[in-house]
Each structure stands twice: as C-alpha cells, then as structure tokens.
Design an enzyme around this catalytic site. Structure first.
Site, mmCIF file in Angstrom:
data_model
loop_
_atom_site.group_PDB
_atom_site.id
_atom_site.type_symbol
_atom_site.label_atom_id
_atom_site.label_comp_id
_atom_site.label_asym_id
_atom_site.label_seq_id
_atom_site.Cartn_x
_atom_site.Cartn_y
_atom_site.Cartn_z
ATOM 1 N N SER A 119 44.141 22.740 33.596
ATOM 2 C CA SER A 119 43.958 21.517 32.807
ATOM 3 C C SER A 119 42.591 20.901 33.065
ATOM 4 O O SER A 119 42.100 20.895 34.196
ATOM 5 C CB SER A 119 45.033 20.499 33.179
ATOM 6 O OG SER A 119 44.703 19.222 32.684
ATOM 7 N N TYR A 143 39.643 19.346 26.350
ATOM 8 C CA TYR A 143 39.743 18.258 25.389
ATOM 9 C C TYR A 143 38.335 18.018 24.856
ATOM 10 O O TYR A 143 37.349 18.251 25.549
ATOM 11 C CB TYR A 143 40.243 16.973 26.056
ATOM 12 C CG TYR A 143 41.723 16.950 26.352
ATOM 13 C CD1 TYR A 143 42.656 16.998 25.326
ATOM 14 C CD2 TYR A 143 42.197 16.835 27.654
ATOM 15 C CE1 TYR A 143 44.029 16.950 25.593
ATOM 16 C CE2 TYR A 143 43.562 16.784 27.926
ATOM 17 C CZ TYR A 143 44.463 16.839 26.886
ATOM 18 O OH TYR A 143 45.818 16.792 27.143
ATOM 19 N N THR A 169 43.044 21.861 23.207
ATOM 20 C CA THR A 169 44.247 21.065 22.926
ATOM 21 C C THR A 169 43.963 20.106 21.787
ATOM 22 O O THR A 169 43.025 19.302 21.850
ATOM 23 C CB THR A 169 44.689 20.303 24.193
ATOM 24 O OG1 THR A 169 45.027 21.262 25.198
ATOM 25 C CG2 THR A 169 45.903 19.426 23.922
ATOM 26 N N LYS A 241 45.759 25.005 20.998
ATOM 27 C CA LYS A 241 47.071 24.618 21.550
ATOM 28 C C LYS A 241 47.559 23.341 20.866
ATOM 29 O O LYS A 241 46.863 22.322 20.881
ATOM 30 C CB LYS A 241 46.943 24.369 23.051
ATOM 31 C CG LYS A 241 48.196 23.784 23.719
ATOM 32 C CD LYS A 241 47.991 23.694 25.225
ATOM 33 C CE LYS A 241 49.201 23.180 25.966
ATOM 34 N NZ LYS A 241 49.377 21.733 25.877
ATOM 35 N N HIS A 265 53.362 19.802 23.149
ATOM 36 C CA HIS A 265 52.917 19.115 24.361
ATOM 37 C C HIS A 265 54.126 18.690 25.222
ATOM 38 O O HIS A 265 54.132 17.627 25.832
ATOM 39 C CB HIS A 265 52.077 17.888 23.977
ATOM 40 C CG HIS A 265 50.972 17.561 24.944
ATOM 41 N ND1 HIS A 265 49.653 17.884 24.725
ATOM 42 C CD2 HIS A 265 50.993 16.916 26.133
ATOM 43 C CE1 HIS A 265 48.918 17.445 25.723
ATOM 44 N NE2 HIS A 265 49.704 16.856 26.608
HETATM 45 C C1 LIG Z 1 52.922 16.345 33.512
HETATM 46 C C2 LIG Z 1 52.325 17.060 32.340
HETATM 47 C C3 LIG Z 1 50.945 17.067 32.186
HETATM 48 C C4 LIG Z 1 50.377 17.732 31.103
HETATM 49 N N1 LIG Z 1 49.024 17.802 31.021
HETATM 50 C C5 LIG Z 1 48.456 18.502 30.025
HETATM 51 C C6 LIG Z 1 47.053 18.641 29.958
HETATM 52 O O1 LIG Z 1 46.327 18.151 30.807
HETATM 53 N N2 LIG Z 1 46.554 19.331 28.920
HETATM 54 C C7 LIG Z 1 47.337 19.909 27.959
HETATM 55 O O2 LIG Z 1 46.833 20.531 27.037
HETATM 56 N N3 LIG Z 1 48.680 19.816 28.024
HETATM 57 C C8 LIG Z 1 49.254 19.129 29.025
HETATM 58 N N4 LIG Z 1 50.612 19.068 29.101
HETATM 59 C C9 LIG Z 1 51.449 19.808 28.138
HETATM 60 C C10 LIG Z 1 51.750 21.226 28.680
HETATM 61 O O3 LIG Z 1 50.605 22.018 28.613
HETATM 62 C C11 LIG Z 1 52.829 21.941 27.880
HETATM 63 O O4 LIG Z 1 52.524 21.881 26.511
HETATM 64 C C12 LIG Z 1 54.251 21.428 28.120
HETATM 65 O O5 LIG Z 1 54.404 20.915 29.420
HETATM 66 C C13 LIG Z 1 55.246 22.554 27.896
HETATM 67 O O6 LIG Z 1 56.548 22.099 28.012
HETATM 68 P P1 LIG Z 1 57.469 22.293 29.334
HETATM 69 O O7 LIG Z 1 56.987 21.282 30.312
HETATM 70 O O8 LIG Z 1 58.825 22.018 28.797
HETATM 71 O O9 LIG Z 1 57.293 23.714 29.818
HETATM 72 C C14 LIG Z 1 51.205 18.384 30.155
HETATM 73 C C15 LIG Z 1 52.592 18.374 30.306
HETATM 74 C C16 LIG Z 1 53.149 17.724 31.391
HETATM 75 C C17 LIG Z 1 54.644 17.764 31.556
HETATM 76 C C1 LIG Z 2 43.863 9.938 29.132
HETATM 77 C C2 LIG Z 2 44.700 11.098 28.693
HETATM 78 C C3 LIG Z 2 45.426 11.684 29.843
HETATM 79 C C4 LIG Z 2 46.190 12.898 29.460
HETATM 80 C C5 LIG Z 2 46.810 13.456 30.692
HETATM 81 C C6 LIG Z 2 47.274 14.833 30.587
HETATM 82 C C7 LIG Z 2 48.264 15.107 29.521
HETATM 83 O O1 LIG Z 2 47.945 15.734 28.566
HETATM 84 C C8 LIG Z 2 49.639 14.655 29.633
HETATM 85 O O2 LIG Z 2 50.446 15.039 28.763
HETATM 86 O O3 LIG Z 2 49.998 13.908 30.533
#
Ligand SMILES: Cc1cc2nc3c(=O)[nH]c(=O)nc-3n(C[C@H](O)[C@H](O)[C@H](O)COP(=O)(O)O)c2cc1C
Ligand SMILES: CCCCCCC(=O)C(=O)O
Length: 370
Positions: A119, A143, A169, A241, A265
């Site tokens: 990430s 991003y 993303t 994504k 997401h």
């Molecule tokens: C705590 C958390 C942080 C996340 N941070 C990002 C991120 O920084 N960038 C991003 O593209 N997706 C982020 N996501 C989305 C994940 O990449 C992904 O799409 C999602 O968690 C998949 O679902 P699952 O948790 O049910 O496996 C985040 C998801 C969670 C739960």
């Molecule tokens: C300021 C945006 C923070 C996003 C943090 C990461 C993310 O995608 C998430 O779902 O949490």
C-alpha cells in the site's frame, strides 16, 4: 479444552484452523480503534457483508474419479510464477497490527512465493520492505495525488527498487464514510508514520487531517486521461484496482492497461455496490482474455478461491485476513494465514476433480435455473 486458561477467549497457543480463528484473535487483542478501522465498511456495511455472503450463494459441481493424487496449485500473474493464486491486497498501516508492520508481511509473502501488493499508506518504507525480503515478488499500489510530483517520485522509487507492477486504485476519489472511525476519531498514532512520504506529509500538516495524515491530498478529479499520464512516466505494467462494471472494464482494456482487480475496496467505499464475486462474470465476459482479471473482497476459504477462479479470476487477493495474521504473530501469522488458504484451496481443487489451476473453469459452477 481451553489450554490458555482464559474464559472463552482465543490465545496464541490455540490451534488456528481457519481464517476466522485469526479474525477472532485479532478482535480480542487489537485496540478497539484499530480493530474498528480494519473491520470498517462504509455506511451500513451492506457491501462489506455481501462480499462474504455472496460466496455462500454459489454452489459447485464437483467431478469425480479423476485421479487427484497429485494437485498443482501454481499459476502465473503478469508472466511470473507464484505458488498458488492468492496474493496480499494493499492494506494500510500494518504497524498498527504488529510492530514490524509491512516488513513482516513482505517476509511472509516471500517465503510462500506469492504476490504482495504494498500500500501507498504503508508504515514501513518501500526501501525497508525490499531490504527485508529482497527476493519477494511485489506490486506497488498507487494513489494519484493532486501534486502529481508526489505520485511521480514514488513511481520512480518503486521502479528502481524492482517492484513489478503498479496497481492504480481508482475507487477513492474521497474516503468512504466509516462510522466507527468517525466515532473513534481514528488516527494513526504519532509514533507511526506513512513512511513512504516521511517528511513530505509532515510539511503539509497545517491543514485538515484524515486518519492523522493530511486530508485532500488525493486528487478527486482523476480520470481516464491520468492512465495515459501514468503510462507516460513508467514502463511498469499498470493494473487498475476498483472496477465493478463491464463498461469500465472495456475502457480499461481500451486504455492499454495490463490488468484489472475487480474490487469494491472491501466494502469501505460505496455502500450498495455489488459483492466483488457478483461483479466478476460480466467483467470476465467483456475482457475476453485480452488482459488478466483478478479479484479481491471476502475471500476467507479455499473454496472461495476456487469459485473465483472458476468464474474467471486469474488470482485473488486477501485484505483483512493478512492483518489478522499480523496481529496474531507477525510474519509467522501471515504465513499461517496463507498456508491455511493454500491447503484449503488444494483440498477444494481435489474434491472437485481439478488437478491443476488450468482445469478450473465455469463448468464447476452451478448456475441456478430461473
Ligand atoms: C484496513 C484496510 C486498509 C486498506 N488500505 C488500502 C490501501 O491503502 N489501498 C488500497 O488500494 N486498498 C486498501 N484497502 C482495500 C483492500 O486492498 C482490499 O480491496 C480489501 O481489503 C479486500 O477485501 P477483504 O478485506 O475482504 O479481503 C484496505 C482495506 C482494509 C481492510
Ligand atoms: C486519506 C485516505 C486514507 C486511506 C487509507 C487506506 C485505505 O484505502 C483504507 O481503505 O483504509
């Protein structure tokens, strides 16, 4: 028998059998604010919850008597072999779950020979991650910032470090409304930083913050022309994504990207959108093999992986289960999570008569008669 002498609780000495054991452990051991942040879905969490329920609605059509004495879970993504079709989706702030953070995640994925999408919002820098697991196979999640130079600099850094693809993303023009994060006033504690932008973000902290990092840094005006911009500054393959419709899948192909991750997401952005597994078929049908299609969201068992592959995903990615593994035992915990999924996937393959991933196809899925 409760070997830990705890009333009904789960502790580190208890056998971990399935991914929900890790979820239970993480819920008990993380602070409430951290747990809530990881677990969060947007608004009423309908999409988050449907991501899991949707797999339960899908039934398999197992084939029998096919000599499954040997089963091979290997596959390729973007031309590189990985040991099984499950990678780690980008999730932010791994140091909240385990002191070594993303470094532990990187070591685990290197050991299991699968793909780790780092990430942008990592609490270890990309340099630290590569140094900790120099032979790991990694993509970088990007991003697009209002200040394009920020995005450009990180692209050049990860390219030089040997990252193999950029994952753009596209479903966060604004952060979704996650009620518990608002109630908890969730923010990254001061001892943790978004290390990839150490120093840069600090200069901007005069303005409003979101999660303890400057708000309004992401560019909500991002559009398809930015894909061309990204292509102009990198030679890495680009994977988009956050696609959920056939229309956007077609546009992605027309814009010359190398892959799509079907994703909502983890239900953290638009509530009311489809479960990612329910969106997969129309995208696969539209793309017709021109680029690779991946999926994330709600994968919790080996049979979920099998269903996603049967519906046309080349590989799937897990988000929350990886941070549950971290919360349990750092690198070892993430390895266990991946190993359990690998074992369950291998078993599901064999029980449905598949000897290798090439034999997994739509004939395995029972489509209900309307
Ligand atoms: C705590 C958390 C942080 C996340 N941070 C990002 C991120 O920084 N960038 C991003 O593209 N997706 C982020 N996501 C989305 C994940 O990449 C992904 O799409 C999602 O968690 C998949 O679902 P699952 O948790 O049910 O496996 C985040 C998801 C969670 C739960
Ligand atoms: C300021 C945006 C923070 C996003 C943090 C990461 C993310 O995608 C998430 O779902 O949490």
């Amino acid at each position: 028998m409760n070997i830990c002498n705890r009333e009904g609780g789960r502790c580190a000495e208890m056998a971990m059998v399935c991914l929900t054991d890790f979820e239970e452990y993480a819920k008990e051991h993380l602070s409430k604010a951290t747990w809530d942040y990881y677990a969060a879905g947007a608004d009423e969490c309908c999409t988050r919850d449907d991501n899991l329920l949707a797999y339960k609605r899908i039934r398999l059509r197992p084939r029998i008597l096919r000599d499954v004495s040997v089963s091979d879970t290997r596959t390729t993504v973007q031309g590189t072999e990985i040991s099984f079709p499950v990678g780690i989706a980008p999730t932010a702030f791994h140091c909240l779950a385990w002191h070594e953070g993303e470094v532990a995640t990187a070591r685990a994925t290197e050991a299991l020979n699968t793909c780790y999408i780092t990430s942008t919002y990592s609490t270890c820098s990309v340099e630290e991650i590569v140094a900790a697991a120099p032979n790991g196979y990694r993509w970088f999640q990007l991003y697009v910032y209002r200040d394009r130079k920020l995005s450009e600099q990180i692209v050049h850094r990860v390219e030089a470090l040997g990252y193999k693809a950029l994952v753009l993303t596209v479903d966060v023009p604004y952060t979704g409304k996650r009620r518990n994060d608002i109630r908890n006033q969730f923010k990254l504690p001061p001892h943790l930083k978004v290390k990839n932008f150490d120093g840069v973000f600090q200069q901007e902290t005069a303005g409003p913050e979101e999660y303890g990092i400057p708000a309004n840094t992401l560019d909500p005006s991002i559009s398809w022309k930015d894909v061309y911009w990204l292509q102009s500054i990198t030679r890495l393959p680009i994977i988009i994504k956050g696609i959920l419709t056939k229309e956007d899948a077609e546009l992605a192909v027309e814009h010359g990207v190398q892959g799509i991750i079907v994703s909502n997401h983890g239900g953290r952005q638009l509530d009311g959108g489809p479960a990612s597994i329910d969106a997969l078929s129309e995208i696969v049908d539209t793309v017709q093999g021109r680029i690779e299609v991946y999926l994330d969201g709600g994968i919790r068992t080996g049979s979920d992986v099998l269903k996603a592959l049967a519906l046309g995903a080349k590989c799937v990615f897990i988000g929350r289960p990886a941070v549950w593994g971290l919360a349990y035992k750092g690198e070892e915990g993430v390895r266990e999570v991946l190993q359990i999924l690998n074992d369950e996937f291998r078993l599901s393959m064999a029980l449905s008569g598949c000897r290798n991933v090439a034999e997994i196809n739509r004939n395995l899925i029972q489509f209900s008669k309307l």
